[in-house]
Design a protein around this motif. Structure first.
Motif, PDB file in Angstrom:
ATOM      1  N   UNK A  86      -8.575   3.972   4.078  1.00 60.62           N
ATOM      2  CA  UNK A  86      -9.058   2.826   4.853  1.00 60.62           C
ATOM      3  C   UNK A  86      -8.905   1.506   4.103  1.00 60.62           C
ATOM      4  N   UNK A  87      -7.818   1.370   3.368  1.00 55.74           N
ATOM      5  CA  UNK A  87      -7.611   0.171   2.552  1.00 55.74           C
ATOM      6  C   UNK A  87      -7.448  -1.069   3.417  1.00 55.74           C
ATOM      7  N   UNK A  88      -7.867  -2.186   2.883  1.00 56.87           N
ATOM      8  CA  UNK A  88      -7.673  -3.466   3.551  1.00 56.87           C
ATOM      9  C   UNK A  88      -6.291  -4.009   3.203  1.00 56.87           C
ATOM     10  N   UNK A  89      -5.863  -4.996   3.965  1.00 57.34           N
ATOM     11  CA  UNK A  89      -4.583  -5.622   3.677  1.00 57.34           C
ATOM     12  C   UNK A  89      -4.585  -6.251   2.296  1.00 57.34           C
ATOM     13  N   UNK A  90      -5.710  -6.859   1.924  1.00 59.04           N
ATOM     14  CA  UNK A  90      -5.810  -7.486   0.603  1.00 59.04           C
ATOM     15  C   UNK A  90      -5.695  -6.452  -0.506  1.00 59.04           C
ATOM     16  N   UNK A  91      -6.305  -5.276  -0.293  1.00 56.75           N
ATOM     17  CA  UNK A  91      -6.245  -4.219  -1.305  1.00 56.75           C
ATOM     18  C   UNK A  91      -4.841  -3.688  -1.499  1.00 56.75           C
ATOM     19  N   UNK A  92      -4.137  -3.459  -0.388  1.00 59.77           N
ATOM     20  CA  UNK A  92      -2.765  -2.960  -0.480  1.00 59.77           C
ATOM     21  C   UNK A  92      -1.862  -4.011  -1.107  1.00 59.77           C
ATOM     22  N   UNK A  93      -2.057  -5.252  -0.718  1.00 61.83           N
ATOM     23  CA  UNK A  93      -1.242  -6.347  -1.247  1.00 61.83           C
ATOM     24  C   UNK A  93      -1.407  -6.468  -2.762  1.00 61.83           C
ATOM     25  N   UNK A  94      -2.629  -6.333  -3.240  1.00 63.22           N
ATOM     26  CA  UNK A  94      -2.885  -6.422  -4.680  1.00 63.22           C
ATOM     27  C   UNK A  94      -2.263  -5.238  -5.422  1.00 63.22           C
ATOM     28  N   UNK A  95      -2.387  -4.034  -4.845  1.00 62.02           N
ATOM     29  CA  UNK A  95      -1.848  -2.839  -5.499  1.00 62.02           C
ATOM     30  C   UNK A  95      -0.328  -2.856  -5.540  1.00 62.02           C
ATOM     31  N   UNK A  96       0.300  -3.422  -4.505  1.00 59.86           N
ATOM     32  CA  UNK A  96       1.762  -3.447  -4.433  1.00 59.86           C
ATOM     33  C   UNK A  96       2.371  -4.399  -5.447  1.00 59.86           C
ATOM     34  N   UNK A  97       1.627  -5.396  -5.863  1.00 57.24           N
ATOM     35  CA  UNK A  97       2.074  -6.328  -6.909  1.00 57.24           C
ATOM     36  C   UNK A  97       3.461  -6.903  -6.634  1.00 57.24           C
ATOM     37  N   UNK A  98       3.680  -7.348  -5.398  1.00 59.44           N
ATOM     38  CA  UNK A  98       4.938  -8.011  -5.071  1.00 59.44           C
ATOM     39  C   UNK A  98       6.037  -7.109  -4.561  1.00 59.44           C
ATOM     40  N   UNK A  99       5.864  -5.816  -4.619  1.00 62.46           N
ATOM     41  CA  UNK A  99       6.876  -4.885  -4.111  1.00 62.46           C
ATOM     42  C   UNK A  99       6.799  -4.792  -2.585  1.00 62.46           C
ATOM     43  N   UNK A 100       7.898  -4.441  -1.933  1.00 66.51           N
ATOM     44  CA  UNK A 100       7.804  -4.142  -0.500  1.00 66.51           C
ATOM     45  C   UNK A 100       6.897  -2.934  -0.313  1.00 66.51           C
ATOM     46  N   UNK A 101       6.300  -2.820   0.844  1.00 72.15           N
ATOM     47  CA  UNK A 101       5.286  -1.785   1.074  1.00 72.15           C
ATOM     48  C   UNK A 101       5.673  -0.876   2.231  1.00 72.15           C
ATOM     49  N   UNK A 102       5.453   0.423   2.039  1.00 75.04           N
ATOM     50  CA  UNK A 102       5.578   1.407   3.104  1.00 75.04           C
ATOM     51  C   UNK A 102       4.205   2.044   3.286  1.00 75.04           C
ATOM     52  N   UNK A 103       3.627   1.865   4.465  1.00 74.46           N
ATOM     53  CA  UNK A 103       2.290   2.367   4.772  1.00 74.46           C
ATOM     54  C   UNK A 103       2.392   3.563   5.701  1.00 74.46           C
ATOM     55  N   UNK A 104       1.488   4.524   5.532  1.00 73.66           N
ATOM     56  CA  UNK A 104       1.359   5.554   6.562  1.00 73.66           C
ATOM     57  C   UNK A 104      -0.108   5.944   6.686  1.00 73.66           C
ATOM     58  N   UNK A 105      -0.468   6.338   7.896  1.00 73.81           N
ATOM     59  CA  UNK A 105      -1.853   6.670   8.213  1.00 73.81           C
ATOM     60  C   UNK A 105      -1.892   7.926   9.057  1.00 73.81           C
ATOM     61  N   UNK A 106      -3.105   8.368   9.400  1.00 75.48           N
ATOM     62  CA  UNK A 106      -3.234   9.529  10.274  1.00 75.48           C
ATOM     63  C   UNK A 106      -2.760   9.224  11.677  1.00 75.48           C
ATOM     64  N   UNK A 107      -2.886   7.962  12.095  1.00 78.61           N
ATOM     65  CA  UNK A 107      -2.409   7.520  13.403  1.00 78.61           C
ATOM     66  C   UNK A 107      -1.543   6.283  13.212  1.00 78.61           C
ATOM     67  N   UNK A 108      -0.433   6.236  13.922  1.00 80.42           N
ATOM     68  CA  UNK A 108       0.477   5.101  13.794  1.00 80.42           C
ATOM     69  C   UNK A 108      -0.193   3.775  14.150  1.00 80.42           C
ATOM     70  N   UNK A 109      -1.154   3.820  15.075  1.00 84.45           N
ATOM     71  CA  UNK A 109      -1.829   2.591  15.486  1.00 84.45           C
ATOM     72  C   UNK A 109      -2.569   1.946  14.318  1.00 84.45           C
ATOM     73  N   UNK A 110      -3.151   2.787  13.463  1.00 80.99           N
ATOM     74  CA  UNK A 110      -3.864   2.286  12.292  1.00 80.99           C
ATOM     75  C   UNK A 110      -2.886   1.627  11.321  1.00 80.99           C
ATOM     76  N   UNK A 111      -1.773   2.305  11.068  1.00 80.38           N
ATOM     77  CA  UNK A 111      -0.767   1.760  10.157  1.00 80.38           C
ATOM     78  C   UNK A 111      -0.156   0.484  10.716  1.00 80.38           C
ATOM     79  N   UNK A 112       0.081   0.468  12.013  1.00 82.79           N
ATOM     80  CA  UNK A 112       0.683  -0.701  12.656  1.00 82.79           C
ATOM     81  C   UNK A 112      -0.216  -1.931  12.510  1.00 82.79           C
ATOM     82  N   UNK A 113      -1.501  -1.746  12.677  1.00 83.29           N
ATOM     83  CA  UNK A 113      -2.444  -2.859  12.545  1.00 83.29           C
ATOM     84  C   UNK A 113      -2.451  -3.393  11.118  1.00 83.29           C
ATOM     85  N   UNK A 114      -2.453  -2.473  10.145  1.00 84.84           N
ATOM     86  CA  UNK A 114      -2.460  -2.884   8.748  1.00 84.84           C
ATOM     87  C   UNK A 114      -1.181  -3.629   8.388  1.00 84.84           C
TER      88      UNK A 114
END
Length: 215
Positions: A86-114
């Motif tokens: 349930x990471x926030x956009x800010x959390x993922x952005x900080x962890x990625x440290x400038x790299x492009x990001x590939x997200x996946x979730x249990x439901x595509x709708x969740x990943x799409x929103x993020x």
């Protein structure tokens, strides 16, 4: 008004065909040469299939965020993915440290929103369509087990090369693995897809249902 000279027209067409054949031979291509599938991740697209998602990781070293619950991550996850329930956009952005990001979730709708939130913050980001299940079906199942036809030529070797990368990434093999992903994408071979048989199609809607516990 002058009439169209059919002999002259035919001669022009024959000459054009001969020129095309000569150019094909000169460039090492045949008239039937096919353009390889484009495995880039267009900015306009939010969702990537397995092969494009894999290419994003191989070619650009994308940061992979698994935002499913921790128990789903423990059962199965993409190689190298970071568990971020349930990471926030800010959390993922900080962890990625400038790299492009590939997200996946249990439901595509969740990943799409993020992804939408991440893109709004300026991050190059996509989500893996159908999440871990799609990856599992592509990489983890024995290829011939659920298929009604044998895999096409070169498919097992290409799959082995891709699997090897995700087990132990080797920059020296990046180009070879990128080519292997092109082969896999072009083949479009789906071991879980039933191609023929009205009974099978009626019973399962054309697809074999697999439960891999992927969340």
């Amino acid at each position: 008004m002058s009439r169209f000279n059919t002999k002259l027209g035919a001669g022009v067409l024959v000459g054009a065909a001969a020129l095309y054949a000569a150019l094909s031979l000169a460039t090492g291509r045949t008239a039937h040469a096919e353009v390889p599938p484009d495995l880039s991740a267009p900015a306009k697209d939010a969702a990537l299939d397995v092969w494009k998602g894999a290419a994003l990781v191989v070619q650009e070293g994308a940061f992979v965020a698994d935002v499913r619950p921790a128990d789903a991550y423990a059962r199965y996850h993409l190689p190298g993915a970071k568990s971020m329930p349930a990471a926030s956009a800010a959390g993922v952005r900080a962890a990625a440290a400038g790299l492009p990001v590939l997200v996946y979730a249990g439901k595509d709708e969740v990943a799409q929103k993020l992804v939408a939130e991440l893109r709004g913050a300026g991050t190059r980001c996509w989500y893996l369509a159908d999440g871990a299940r799609a990856w599992y079906l592509a990489f983890q199942l024995p290829v011939p087990l659920f298929a009604e036809s044998s895999p096409p030529d070169g498919y097992p070797e290409a799959l082995h090369a891709a699997e090897g990368w995700f087990e132990r990434p080797d920059p020296a093999k990046r180009a070879r693995v990128a080519e292997a992903l092109q082969v896999l994408a072009k083949a479009n071979y789906q071991p879980t897809l039933l191609k023929s048989g009205k009974k099978a199609a009626a019973a399962s809607g054309g697809k074999k249902k697999i439960s891999g516990g992927c969340g």
